[in-house]
Structure formats: structure tokens, C-alpha cells
Design an enzyme around this catalytic site. Structure first.
Site, PDB file in Angstrom:
ATOM      1  CD  GLU A 351      31.043  37.594  39.675  1.00 49.49           C
ATOM      2  OE1 GLU A 351      31.299  37.421  40.756  1.00 49.49           O
ATOM      3  OE2 GLU A 351      31.937  38.098  38.988  1.00 49.49           O
ATOM      4  CD  GLU A 627      34.277  44.132  40.931  1.00 54.17           C
ATOM      5  OE1 GLU A 627      34.530  44.374  39.927  1.00 54.17           O
ATOM      6  OE2 GLU A 627      34.011  43.141  41.739  1.00 54.17           O
TER       7      GLU A 627
HETATM    8  C1  BGC Z   1      31.301  39.897  43.004  1.00 58.97           C
HETATM    9  C2  BGC Z   1      31.529  40.878  44.346  1.00 58.97           C
HETATM   10  C3  BGC Z   1      31.227  40.044  45.304  1.00 58.97           C
HETATM   11  C4  BGC Z   1      32.381  39.448  45.461  1.00 58.97           C
HETATM   12  C5  BGC Z   1      32.589  38.466  46.594  1.00 58.97           C
HETATM   13  C6  BGC Z   1      32.809  39.300  43.143  1.00 58.97           C
HETATM   14  O1  BGC Z   1      33.224  38.590  42.102  1.00 58.97           O
HETATM   15  O2  BGC Z   1      31.381  40.726  41.997  1.00 58.97           O
HETATM   16  O3  BGC Z   1      30.744  42.101  44.107  1.00 58.97           O
HETATM   17  O4  BGC Z   1      30.445  40.460  46.487  1.00 58.97           O
HETATM   18  O5  BGC Z   1      32.762  38.570  44.466  1.00 58.97           O
HETATM   19  O6  BGC Z   1      33.563  38.114  46.826  1.00 58.97           O
END
Ligand code: BGC
Length: 776
Positions: A351, A627
Site C-alpha cells: 500500500e 493500525e
Molecule cells: C489504509 C488506511 C486508509 C484506509 C481507508 C487502508 O487500507 O491503510 O489507513 O485510510 O485504507 O479506508
């Protein structure tokens, strides 16, 4: 812009391309500057020496609209007569893997470089050497390099290219290059700091993989960067493989959360004992590195190199609670790891994207810890460049998706709002009106898009992330929290309209100011009618709903605000002082409690140790912000390996409250020309120190508390003043000028009073209050 003429298999990563040229320099050069950029990431050499220590240049921008170039002073490297330039270009963000679909070549499928050397002669004339098809292209020992996948190096190929960026090299066997079209209007100079290696860490422990016996080094800190092998001792053709992960599971690297990002580097030996080796064009998120193929590797043989945008540190915090200090340190490390040219969600899995919502939440903390003004300035220029014609914002900036791609929404509340909140916060913290002027049409454009998409009522059909990752949401449905996404969207719409109104006043857009103020009034009213019952209670009785209402001043009068504060405190207590908010509620909840007189509840929430809480990860050994509240469960399992990262700054946004409330330091005026000093001790804290390097100099607040006495030492920089409100019995709010000040008195916390801010500031009464009492 030149590219090699050879054909490539576009489906796989490529060896970086090495471009070179030779030229004769006139004898009277007084200044030599090399301007360069690339489709890919590049390093440049001049007569065999690196031109800079920058990594991953030209960085990642909205490549279809903005391509940054760097300027290198190469005067000291120039020699009389024959000279050579060598530039290596790797796939990078331009054509490497990006995103979770294991796709590559988002921006194009050819590596290319654009360079111009300008030699200024004694008479002022300029001699130019620029990329053109006379340059030659070759490949060297780096056989593959990708940001997600890692880098492979074959030392056996070094000899073939030894001296390649000097004039002694014979490039007869190299390939021709050809010119590619380039829209020169895309070119813009870099304004933010370069990515650099800023620190080297030694391992703190060495274990072995239970399955293979491979050596595993623990660096004691989750970090972003890469490993340096010091003199890797491998035979000819033997390969050392380095894999990286943030956590271990059963003694092995836990790589599942990385998804398709392999984070694997390889070094193949030539038989000679190599000098230190490190990959150049990749970066990894890791605390643990596993080395196979080098069984005797010891802690002295390796080092972890910490790499990120080399911003100046400007903010520090410490207090008497070591757990809070570690939490703060974790936020600092998560900022370092996620400001690698672009402010990202996470730095390890497939990501590493400029997710807007994450930065929207963390921007105030970021602006205190590091001087990120120029980096954000550049990122905001990308954001404006990526903005849709109707003003909407992609989920991620830069947006690598093809121009015809459509996200589920271009006005997701709390995410798209980065277009408004990030410039506003940057302005408030650094005081640059020019940034607001530059961003104003982007800010207003986003607000217009929200207004159009919602219509006069709030539109429930729009896609929303909601209060993402509320702990009550099912692990696989992070947007399904306790707070109605439409409530969140309405609250953000009002907040956005308030900010754009204030910004319009500052940049002198009087007509816009009136128009957006009317929108703010309208949507406040719509929000209240929809989400507040006749008896004044909330239809959606969640902590985030109350926190939003309080911090964004949605409720109309002081009594309603106080009642919401009481209910919020009850909800927090009912949840056992554990977290019950997600990405959008969490940054606000402590402020909402503090503003409404529930300071001890805010402290109880902050100091909670059971999951979900800020300190639970700290007690689990976290060295960065996670997270998920429970990225690691109490039994030590990785929670939902499909989406969990151990380095996501968003939930670390509470450190901004720690600076402003525990430390007691907030700007009272854009850029800290005046500041508010109001420390509010709580919990069992007995001391705290906060320091911030402003454009005027360092401000610091240091306080200590005994049973009955509160003492503090303040430093107020030249040409500034501070409104000082201390928790001392009988204290009258004063405005103090620059210098050192110390106070000692009987400890007493009184209910917060609206602070008398200097008149003549830009703020309306409401903004003054929000500036002094809420998250700004
Ligand atoms: C990210 C997040 C992001 C989110 C949005 C994720 O996969 O890592 O931090 O804001 O998606 O839904």
C-alpha cells in the site's frame, strides 16, 4: 528525456538502467549545476562520485501533472578536460509495483532520465550538457529493484561497470538511447527535503529461525529503511537473502501482513570480500531482518539504516510517565517511517499510499514534531493537481490510478477533507499565508464538491469510510462502527465550511467568506435537526458523535455543549475508559472532554492499559503506532493479517493533545506569533516538558507538581508573546513577553475559561475559542 532502445518484458521488475555521457569542460568554469529528474527513481554520479546523498529522487508526485527535478551543485566534482556523468534509474513509483492488486507500470513502462548540466564560465556565459541520444545505456550489478519487492545485487557484475561514471570507461558495448516526448510544463523544482538515511541502528538481539536456522536480527525498533551488510562474506555465486518483517510469529518472520510486498533483498558474492553493501532503490518497514546464506553473520556484521524525508525535528515532549513517553516516541517513529517523500498510511505492505484521511488526522501532530511545512506544501500542490474538475479528491494523493478510474466517492468525509484541514493546520502551525492563498481554490473547490454531492440535505447514498476502525466494527468491515457515517459526513461538512470561511477572510475573499459562512449555518442546522432529538440527546449515542459535535461546535449554545460533554464522559466511563472511537473520533475525544470540563476522564482514557487503548500496544512492546488497537491480540496473535500494520500514524494523533494539554503549549495565532500556555496536569503525572522550535525561536514549558505546589519554567522567544493560564490558586491570565519566566504556587485547576486572546488577530470569536480550546 531519454530512454534505452532495448525491449523489455513489461510484466516483471527490471535491472535499473545506467545512463552515461562524457563531455569536455571549458577551462574557466566557476559554477557547475546538474538538474535532473527521471521516470523512476534515480541516483547521479559525476566523475565517479555521488552528487548527493538523497535517496529515491525525484520522489513521488502527481507525475501526470507535476514532475519534480533536483538541483545538484557539482562544481567541486568538475575537472579540467574530459568529464563524465552517470545516472542510474530504477523502476520506483513510476513503473514499479503500486497498490494491493500486484500491478505495475501505473505511469508508464519505460525508464527515462532528463538531465541538464549548466557550466557557468568566468564571463557569465553558460555551457550546457543535456541528455540527448548521444548518451549510452547499460545495466550493472543491480539485477532487480522495486520499492515493495526489494533489490537483488550480483557483485560478480561489478567489474564490468567499474568506473562507469568516469571518463576512463569504455561504453562501446553499451546500448544507444532515444529521445522520448516530455511535456516540460510538468517540471517543477523540489521544495521539500530529500529522503536520506538519518540514523543507523545496531541489532539488539540475534535468534534463529526455528524452521531453517537462518539468522534473525532484532533491531529493537520498528523502522523504515534497509539493512547494510558490512563486508558480507559469501563465496562466488552464493547469495545472502534478507527478508524483513515488523513482528515475529512462532519465532519466524510474520510476513502475512505485508501481503504481496516481498521486502526481500539479495546479495550475490563475487568471491572477493565486498565492502559494505546496501540496497539503493528500495525501502522496507521492519523491526526484524532474517538473513539466510550467511550463517555466521553476527550483530557486528549488520546495521539498520533509517530512511525518511530529512525534515528538521522541531517538537519534543516528555513527562513523568515512561509509558506516555514511549507512546510519544512511537508516534515520532511512525511519522519518520511514513514521511518517505509522501505522507503515507503505512510503510511496509503493498500500500504505502498517500491516504488522505490518515494525514488529515495526524497533521497537527506532524506539524509539531517536524518541520514538514515544505513537504506538505508540495503534497498539497499534488492534491490540487489530482483534484477532479468538480473539486472532488481521490482517496490517495498522488493518485496512480489511470485518469478514467473512479473511486467509490470523491468526497469521503474525513478523507477528502484533507484538502481543507491540512492547509489550514499547516497555516496555523507555520503561519504561511502564501500557502493558504495557493490552496484556497482547492479548498473551496472541495467544499463546493461536498455541497453539490450532498445537496441541501445530507446525502446518505455517498460512499463513506465513516469512523474507520472503531473497535466495535467487525475486523473485516472497518467502516461499520457505532457512529452513523452520515453523521460524521455532516459534521465534517460544517467543519470544512467553517475553515474555508476563516481562510476566505484571511486571503481577502470577502464574497466567499459570506457564502461559506451561510453554508456553515445551513448545515449546522440540518445536522442538528437530523441528529439531535427534541429532548437534546443524540440520536446516535456514540463517543465519536459527541466528540465531533463538541469539537466542531455543532450544538449552538454553551448548555448543549456542556450536556454533550457530560454524556461523552458517561459514555467513556461506561466503556471502562477504553477506546470506543475510530480514525476520526479518536483525534478529538480528549479535546472534547477537556473543553467541556472532563479533564480527568480524558486522562483516564489516555492512561488506560487494557485493550483497546493507547497504552495497550505500548505494554505489548510496540515501538510505533499500530493500525488497529489490537494489531497484536493479548495472546500475541497478529489480528487480521490481511489488514493490519504496525506502523500507521493515524491513531497516534493524540500526541497533539499531549503537547497542548499536558505540556500546555498551543499556537494562539498563526505560526506561534502569540501562543497559549495552559498546562493541565492530570492522572498521576508529576512533571512534563514540551519544547517547540518556531520560526521565532524555541518555546518551552516545563512544569513539576508536588502534592500542593505547581512550579513552571517558561521560555518565550523574541518578538512573540504568550497568553499564560497556570493551574495556580488565584492565578489571573496574563500576557507575557519574550524571555525566561518562572512561577511557583499552590496547585489548583479551575474550569477552563475562554481565554482573552490579543485583539486584532484574524479570528472571529468562535474561532478564537476553538483555537484556544480545541485541537488546533
Ligand atoms: C489504509 C488506511 C486508509 C484506509 C481507508 C487502508 O487500507 O491503510 O489507513 O485510510 O485504507 O479506508
Amino acid at each position: 528525456l531519454i530512454t534505452p532502445t532495448w525491449d523489455e518484458d513489461l510484466a516483471v521488475p527490471h535491472p535499473p538502467v545506467m545512463f552515461r555521457c562524457e563531455f569536455d569542460a571549458p577551462g574557466d568554469v566557476v559554477c557547475a549545476r546538474l538538474y535532473a529528474t527521471a521516470h523512476g527513481t534515480y541516483t547521479a554520479e559525476f566523475n565517479g562520485a555521488a552528487v548527493s546523498d538523497a535517496l529515491l529522487a525525484p520522489g513521488w508526485s502527481a507525475y501526470r501533472k507535476r514532475l519534480r527535478f533536483q538541483t545538484h551543485d557539482v562544481t567541486p566534482l568538475l575537472v579540467a578536460g574530459r568529464n563524465a556523468i552517470g545516472i542510474t534509474v530504477a523502476d520506483g513509483w513510476y513503473r514499479g509495483y503500486l497498490g494491493w492488486d500486484h500491478k505495475r507500470n501505473f505511469y508508464g513502462d519505460r525508464s527515462a532520465v532528463l538531465a541538464q548540466l549548466e557550466l557557468t564560465r568566468a564571463d557569465g556565459s553558460i555551457h550546457i550538457v543535456a541528455t540527448d541520444p548521444s548518451w549510452r545505456a547499460g545495466r550493472g550489478p543491480i539485477r532487480e529493484s522495486d520499492l515493495y519487492m526489494g533489490e537483488s545485487y550480483d557483485a560478480r557484475l561489478e567489474a564490468e561497470v567499474a568506473g562507469w561514471s568516469t571518463a576512463r570507461f569504455d561504453d562501446g558495448g553499451w546500448e544507444p538511447t532515444s529521445e522520448m516526448p516530455l511535456n516540460r510544463e510538468l517540471l517543477t523544482g523540489q521544495v521539500g527535503p530529500p529522503v536520506r538515511c538519518t540514523e543507523e541502528l545496531a541489532p539488539v538481539a540475534r535468534t534463529a529461525s526455528p524452521a531453517t536456522g537462518a539468522v534473525i536480527f532484532d533491531f529493537g525498533q520498528n523502522l523504515v529503511g534497509k539493512l547494510r551488510l558490512k563486508q558480507p562474506k559469501v563465496g562466488v555465486g552464493e547469495t545472502v537473502t534478507i527478508r524483513h518483517a515488523e513482528v515475529l510469529s512462532g519465532g519466524e518472520l510474520c510476513v502475512e501482513p505485508l501481503r504481496t510486498a516481498l521486502q526481500t533483498d539479495r546479495f550475490t558474492g563475487s568471491g572477493d570480500v565486498a565492502e559494505a553493501w546496501e540496497p539503493i532503490f528500495t525501502s522496507h518497514g521492519f523491526r526484524y531482518a532474517e538473513i539466510s546464506g550467511w550463517p555466521g553473520a553476527t550483530a557486528e556484521d549488520v546495521a539498520a539504516l533509517v530512511c525518511h524525508s530529512d525534515m528538521t525535528r522541531i517538537g519534543w515532549f516528555s513527562c513523568s510517565d515512561p509509558l506516555l513517553n514511549r507512546l510519544h516516541e512511537n508516534a515520532v517513529w511512525s511519522m519518520r517511517g511514513n514521511f518517505v517523500d509522501v505522507p503515507t498510511d503505512c510503510p511496509q505492505r503493498d500500500e504505502r499510499l498517500g491516504w488522505t484521511g490518515d494525514l488529515q488526522a495526524f497533521a497537527p501532530s506532524a506539524a509539531f514534531l517536524y518541520d514538514c511545512a515544505s513537504l506538505l506544501d508540495s503534497w498539497l500542490a499534488d492534491l490540487a493537481a489530482e483534484q477532479d474538475d468538480d473539486g472532488g479528491i481521490p482517496f490517495v494523493v498522488p493518485n496512480p490510478m489511470p485518469p478514467d478510474y473512479r473511486f467509490a466517492s470523491n468526497v469521503p468525509a474525513g478523507w477528502g477533507d484533507a484538502a481543507i484541514v491540512v492547509p489550514w493546520v499547516t497555516y496555523l502551525r507555520f503561519g504561511d499565508v502564501g500557502l493558504l492563498e495557493r490552496q484556497f481554490s482547492s479548498m473551496a473547490g472541495y467544499l463546493d464538491a461536498c455541497i453539490t454531492n450532498h445537496g441541501p440535505d445530507l446525502n446518505p447514498e455517498l460512499f463513506q469510510f465513516g469512523d474507520w476502525l472503531d473497535p466495535a466494527a467487525p475486523p473485516d468491515k472497518p467502516s461499520d462502527g457505532q457512529t452513523d457515517p452520515l453523521l460524521v459526513a455532516g459534521a465534517y461538512l460544517v467543519h470544512a465550511a467553517d475553515i474555508v470561511t476563516a481562510a476566505a477572510e484571511i486571503v481577502g475573499r470577502v464574497g466567499d467568506q459570506g457564502r461559506y459562512a451561510a453554508h456553515a449555518t445551513h448545515y449546522r442546522d440540518v445536522w442538528r435537526r437530523r441528529f439531535i432529538g427534541d429532548d437534546g440527546t443524540f440520536v446516535n449515542d456514540s463517543a465519536t458523535a459527541h466528540a465531533l459535535a463538541i469539537c466542531f461546535q455543532l450544538l449552538g449554545d454553551d448548555e448543549a455543549q456542556a450536556a454533550a460533554g457530560r454524556r461523552l464522559a458517561e459514555l467513556i466511563a461506561a466503556a471502562g475508559h477504553r477506546i470506543s472511537t475510530g480514525f476520526l473520533g479518536t483525534p478529538l475525544v480528549c479535546d472534547a472532554l477537556t473543553t467541556t470540563g472532563h479533564l480527568e476522564t480524558a486522562y483516564a482514557l489516555l492512561l488506560q492499559r487494557e485493550c483497546p487503548s493507547w497504552l495497550y500496544p505500548v505494554l505489548q512492546g510496540a515501538t510505533t503506532i499500530w493500525e488497529r488497537w489490537d494489531s497484536l491480540t493479548p495472546s500475541g496473535e497478529v489480528n487480521d493479517p490481511k489488514m493490519t500494520s504496525f506502523n500507521h500514524y493515524a491513531l497516534g494523533a493524540v500526541v497533539d493533545w499531549m503537547h497542548r494539554t499536558i505540556g500546555g503549549l498551543s499556537p494562539a495565532d498563526a505560526g506561534y506569533r502569540t501562543h497559549l500556555i495552559r498546562p493541565l496536569p492530570g492522572g498521576d503525572l508529576t512533571s512534563a516538558t514540551v519544547r517547540h522550535l518556531t520560526a521565532y525561536g524555541e518555546i518551552s514549558v516545563a512544569w513539576r507538581l508536588s502534592d500542593t505546589e505547581f512550579g513552571t519554567d517558561l521560555t518565550i522567544p523574541p518578538a512573540t508573546s504568550a497568553v499564560v493560564d497556570l493551574p495556580i490558586a488565584g492565578w489571573q491570565i496574563v500576557e507575557l513577553g519574550s524571555g525566561q519566566h518562572s512561577f511557583l504556587g499552590e496547585f489548583e485547576i479551575r474550569p477552563l475559561r475562554p481565554t482573552a486572546l490579543p485583539t486584532g488577530a484574524f479570528w472571529s470569536a468562535a474561532e478564537r475559542v476553538s483555537l484556544s480550546q480545541t485541537r488546533f
